[in-house]
Each structure stands twice: as C-alpha cells, then as structure tokens.
Design a protein around this motif. Structure first.
Motif, PDB file in Angstrom:
ATOM      1  N   TYR A 260      34.974  32.064  42.449  1.00 50.41           N
ATOM      2  CA  TYR A 260      36.105  32.988  42.571  1.00 50.41           C
ATOM      3  C   TYR A 260      37.418  32.317  42.203  1.00 50.41           C
ATOM      4  CZ  TYR A 260      36.754  30.753  47.163  1.00 50.41           C
ATOM      5  OH  TYR A 260      36.959  29.839  48.173  1.00 50.41           O
ATOM      6  N   GLN A 324      33.147  39.624  50.064  1.00 45.87           N
ATOM      7  CA  GLN A 324      32.065  39.910  49.124  1.00 45.87           C
ATOM      8  C   GLN A 324      31.868  38.750  48.159  1.00 45.87           C
ATOM      9  OE1 GLN A 324      32.703  43.390  46.724  1.00 45.87           O
ATOM     10  NE2 GLN A 324      30.681  43.337  45.825  1.00 45.87           N
ATOM     11  N   ILE A 325      32.963  38.236  47.628  1.00 43.42           N
ATOM     12  CA  ILE A 325      32.890  37.129  46.682  1.00 43.42           C
ATOM     13  C   ILE A 325      32.293  35.883  47.348  1.00 43.42           C
ATOM     14  CG2 ILE A 325      34.277  35.526  45.311  1.00 43.42           C
ATOM     15  CD1 ILE A 325      36.216  37.884  44.816  1.00 43.42           C
ATOM     16  N   GLN A 328      28.536  36.283  47.974  1.00 47.80           N
ATOM     17  CA  GLN A 328      27.803  36.162  46.713  1.00 47.80           C
ATOM     18  C   GLN A 328      27.625  34.697  46.350  1.00 47.80           C
ATOM     19  OE1 GLN A 328      30.199  38.507  44.046  1.00 47.80           O
ATOM     20  NE2 GLN A 328      29.104  40.413  44.487  1.00 47.80           N
ATOM     21  N   ARG A 329      28.654  33.902  46.619  1.00 42.77           N
ATOM     22  CA  ARG A 329      28.579  32.472  46.331  1.00 42.77           C
ATOM     23  C   ARG A 329      27.504  31.799  47.185  1.00 42.77           C
ATOM     24  NH1 ARG A 329      27.486  28.527  44.988  1.00 42.77           N
ATOM     25  NH2 ARG A 329      28.572  26.600  44.501  1.00 42.77           N
ATOM     26  N   SER A 331      24.857  33.157  48.433  1.00 48.56           N
ATOM     27  CA  SER A 331      23.520  33.641  48.075  1.00 48.56           C
ATOM     28  C   SER A 331      22.897  32.849  46.932  1.00 48.56           C
ATOM     29  CB  SER A 331      23.587  35.123  47.701  1.00 48.56           C
ATOM     30  OG  SER A 331      24.277  35.307  46.467  1.00 48.56           O
ATOM     31  N   LYS A 332      23.716  32.112  46.175  1.00 48.19           N
ATOM     32  CA  LYS A 332      23.211  31.332  45.049  1.00 48.19           C
ATOM     33  C   LYS A 332      22.633  29.983  45.479  1.00 48.19           C
ATOM     34  CE  LYS A 332      26.433  33.402  41.735  1.00 48.19           C
ATOM     35  NZ  LYS A 332      27.520  33.161  40.759  1.00 48.19           N
ATOM     36  N   TYR A 356      27.593  43.318  53.434  1.00 48.43           N
ATOM     37  CA  TYR A 356      27.200  42.261  52.491  1.00 48.43           C
ATOM     38  C   TYR A 356      26.328  41.187  53.149  1.00 48.43           C
ATOM     39  CZ  TYR A 356      31.092  44.344  49.927  1.00 48.43           C
ATOM     40  OH  TYR A 356      31.935  45.219  49.303  1.00 48.43           O
TER      41      TYR A 356
END
Length: 428
Positions: A260, A324-325, A328-329, A331-332, A356
């Motif tokens: 981000y 959210q950002i 998402q980070r 989750s990787k 989320y």
C-alpha cells in the motif's frame, strides 16, 4: 508545572478529539487565527508543504521530511495524533521538541487560552508554528489533522506545495457521506497559484480536484498518471519498487513496508518533481530519504514488527480502506493461525471492517483509554455478529500477553483498529 503536569493540563482544560470526538472540533478558523495573531503569526515565517488525505498522509509527510533532511534542509514536521509522547507532534530533523518548549509555551500563554477557549488541536497547531518559527526551520511539512478546509493547519499561506494522498470514507459525520463531498473538504487546502499533487484519485474525486485547482489557478498533477510502476519486491519487512516517468527511472527501497506504500511513494516522487526549482532535491536525497524514513523521522506504528516468532505486527490504519489493504497484505503470508488484536472507537462501522477478517481467525477485542473507545460490554455484542473465536480484554497489553502464551512460531498476530489502541502497546 512539570512536563507531564503541563500535558495533563492541556487535556483537562481544552476539548480534545480523542476524548470528546466531534464535539471537540471547531469548524471555523477564527480561534486559530486569533491564537496565531497573538503569537505574531509565526506560520508566515517559514515555507510549508501541506499534506492532506484519508489514508497515507502520515506516511507521505514522513517520506517528504526524510527526503528534505537528506537534501540538507532543516525540516519541521507537524503530525497528529501522537502515540506515546505529546512532543511527537513537533519534530525538527526527527528530534522531538524539548519538554521545556511545551512547558514554557503553556506558562506564557495559558491565560489567553482561558479567554479564547481554543481546542486542544488548535493550541497544538499554534505551538508547532511558533516552535518552527523560533527554530528558524528551512521548510516545514504540515500534516492536516482532519479534512482540510476548516482544519486549523489551513491558515498557512507561505505554501510551496499542496498534497493530497487519497480520498476514502472516514469521519463521514464531519466531512460528508460521499467521496466527492470528502474530496471537496480536503481540496480546501489548495491555495491560489500553488502547485498541487494528488497521489491517487477516483473519477468522482478527480473532477472535484480539477475544478478547485482551476478556480485557484493552481497547477495540478496526478501521480498515478505520471509514474509507471515496474517491478515490485515485497516481503513482510521489505519493500522495493521500480518507477519510471518519461525515461527517468527510480529504484526505491523503502523503510516503510507494505505494498500500500507504493501509491504513497509514487505521490511523493511527483511532489519532489514539482518542487524541483523551488527546493534543491538531488536524486540521491530522494533515494536515501525513502530508504531511511523511519531512521530519520522516528516514525512508529506503521506496519511495525514487534516480534518475528510469532510474527506480531501493529499498524495505525483504522478505517475501512486502510484495514482492507492491511488484511490483504497479511493474506499473502504463509502462516499457521491468524490472531487479530483489535480495538475500535464508537463512530467506526465495525461491520465494514470485520467483513475482511477470515472466519477462522482468532479475535482478541480490547478497549482502551479514550472516551471514544468501545467498552467491554459493547465489544461483547460482537459475539452475536461474528463467527470467529473471540475473547474480550480490558487493554491491548493483556491481549498481547495471552497471544504470546498461545501462539506458535509460524503464526501471525495483527494489532490495530485504532491509533489509540496501538499507542498503548508497552513495547512500542
């Protein structure tokens, strides 16, 4: 008074947003103008870069400060809120204002406060302006507190560049419930004839920015249109990215990590380009400024790693878009179990944020020391709407102690949801 007594006095005598929320905000510039007039208008004694935005404005302010420091300038940085120490709001070349500066300011002007009845934020802004003026900074980076048009920082007139990181939904009860309304409030920092940089935009926000810039005859540029992002190399504690514009290449290594940050990096690169000719910012200063941003400025709480086994990360991102950002980070990454230590203020729509979170993640919900914090009883109600395994805690450190007892080396723990929660982490 001692330093701590002085800070306690400011909190007790002046309305503060973290204690009262919207009631502490005075949507006029009357008080701050009167305060600064009393001080001799110190905001006019140094050039400024004015930074606004929903998310990223703090990171961008620190990036710009670090770059200007590497370019050899004496740089003032005003940000809010602070995490642990009130003096974090007032830095020159990364160093916090000395305690005596705060004490003497309150002792000298405390009587006037009782007459003008300013807010906590108004006094803080006025103090920053006087401190930067007294210390004769070459340039100051001034971060907007909330919004833009009616923010107390918006009385600065000696502005070299206006900068907006992005627009998202936050503080909608104050700024408006649509993106174009929020953009209009933040575009209020645009000054007559002063260059403007927008880091990222949406169609409805670009229209607002373009109209306001045209009405003020302000040259405007959109970083996402100017810079092409190439190779990205990202891990949990490293970020490097290649960017290009018209044959000009930058390979940036950032001390602030998380993909981000790429939008922020792109925006700050464009800001440096627009400042070329106004300030002397060599390419080497830009590269080193990104690489040493945390070292130079003392920034904390932005994707900060507290432990590696298990991996414990704290972050001050606290609205729907930022959350959210961040998730998402996470989750990787490869992990065993996920733990989320979270606390929220009452005016945040938790349903948007929590959607989320994976259903199998373990949630440790905390209250914190603020009038705006959700109480233990209010957090208990979340059991009814969330499928996760949930435990409730009276503070973040109690929750962290529980996680450290339970988590395995390959687990990931995220701590966030509110700046105020992160501020209470003892090991920060």
């Amino acid at each position: 008074m001692t330093y701590q007594e002085t800070v306690d006095y400011l909190y007790s005598q002046l309305p503060a947003f973290q204690k009262l929320g919207e009631k502490a905000i005075k949507p006029k510039l009357t008080n701050i103008r009167a305060l600064c007039e009393m001080l001799g208008n110190p905001q006019n004694n140094f050039p400024s870069i004015h930074v606004a935005g929903t998310n990223g404005k703090g990171s961008c302010s620190h990036f710009l400060t670090s770059i200007l420091m590497e370019a050899g300038y004496k740089v003032g940085l005003y940000t809010s809120p602070h995490l642990r120490d009130y003096r974090e709001r007032f830095r020159i070349n990364g160093e916090m204002a000395p305690e005596n500066c705060i004490i003497e300011f309150v002792q000298e002007y405390g009587r006037e406060f009782s007459i003008l009845k300013p807010s906590f934020f108004e006094v803080s802004v006025a103090l920053a302006f006087k401190y930067f003026s007294d210390q004769k900074v070459d340039v100051a980076v001034i971060e907007v507190g909330l919004g833009g048009k009616w923010d107390s920082t918006n009385i600065i007139s000696n502005v070299l560049l206006s900068y907006i990181s992005n627009i998202g939904f936050d503080h909608t009860e104050i700024l408006g419930d649509t993106l174009d309304k929020i953009a209009g409030e933040k575009a209020g920092i645009i000054k007559e004839g002063v260059p403007m940089v927008i880091s990222e935009y949406l169609p409805e926000t670009r229209t607002v920015f373009a109209e306001v810039a045209e009405s003020h005859q302000s040259p405007i540029s959109y970083a996402q249109d100017e810079w092409t992002v190439g190779a990205i190399r990202s891990t949990v504690d490293h970020l490097s990215v290649d960017l290009e514009r018209n044959g000009e290449h930058y390979s940036i290594e950032s001390e602030l990590v998380g993909e981000y940050q790429i939008s922020n990096i792109r925006g700050v690169l464009e800001a440096c380009r627009r400042l070329d000719g106004i300030l002397n910012i060599p390419k080497s200063a830009v590269i080193q400024g990104f690489a040493k941003v945390v070292t130079n400025t003392g920034l904390k709480g932005r994707w900060q790693i507290l432990s590696r086994k298990p991996l414990i990360i704290c972050d001050t991102g606290h609205n729907d878009q930022a959350f959210q950002i961040t998730l998402q980070r996470i989750s990787k990454e490869n992990y065993g179990h996920l733990y989320y230590i979270l606390g929220f203020v009452r005016d945040k729509d938790i349903s948007k944020i929590c959607k989320y979170i994976p259903a199998d993640a373990k949630l440790l919900l905390c209250t914190f020391n603020s009038f705006r914090a959700r109480t233990v009883e209010e957090l208990e109600d979340l059991r009814k709407i969330l499928p996760n395994e949930i435990s409730i805690h009276k503070n973040v450190n109690e929750a962290l102690a529980k996680v450290r007892r339970e988590a395995k080396e390959n687990d990931i723990v995220y701590v966030g949801g509110s700046t105020y929660l992160v501020a209470e982490i003892e090991e920060l």
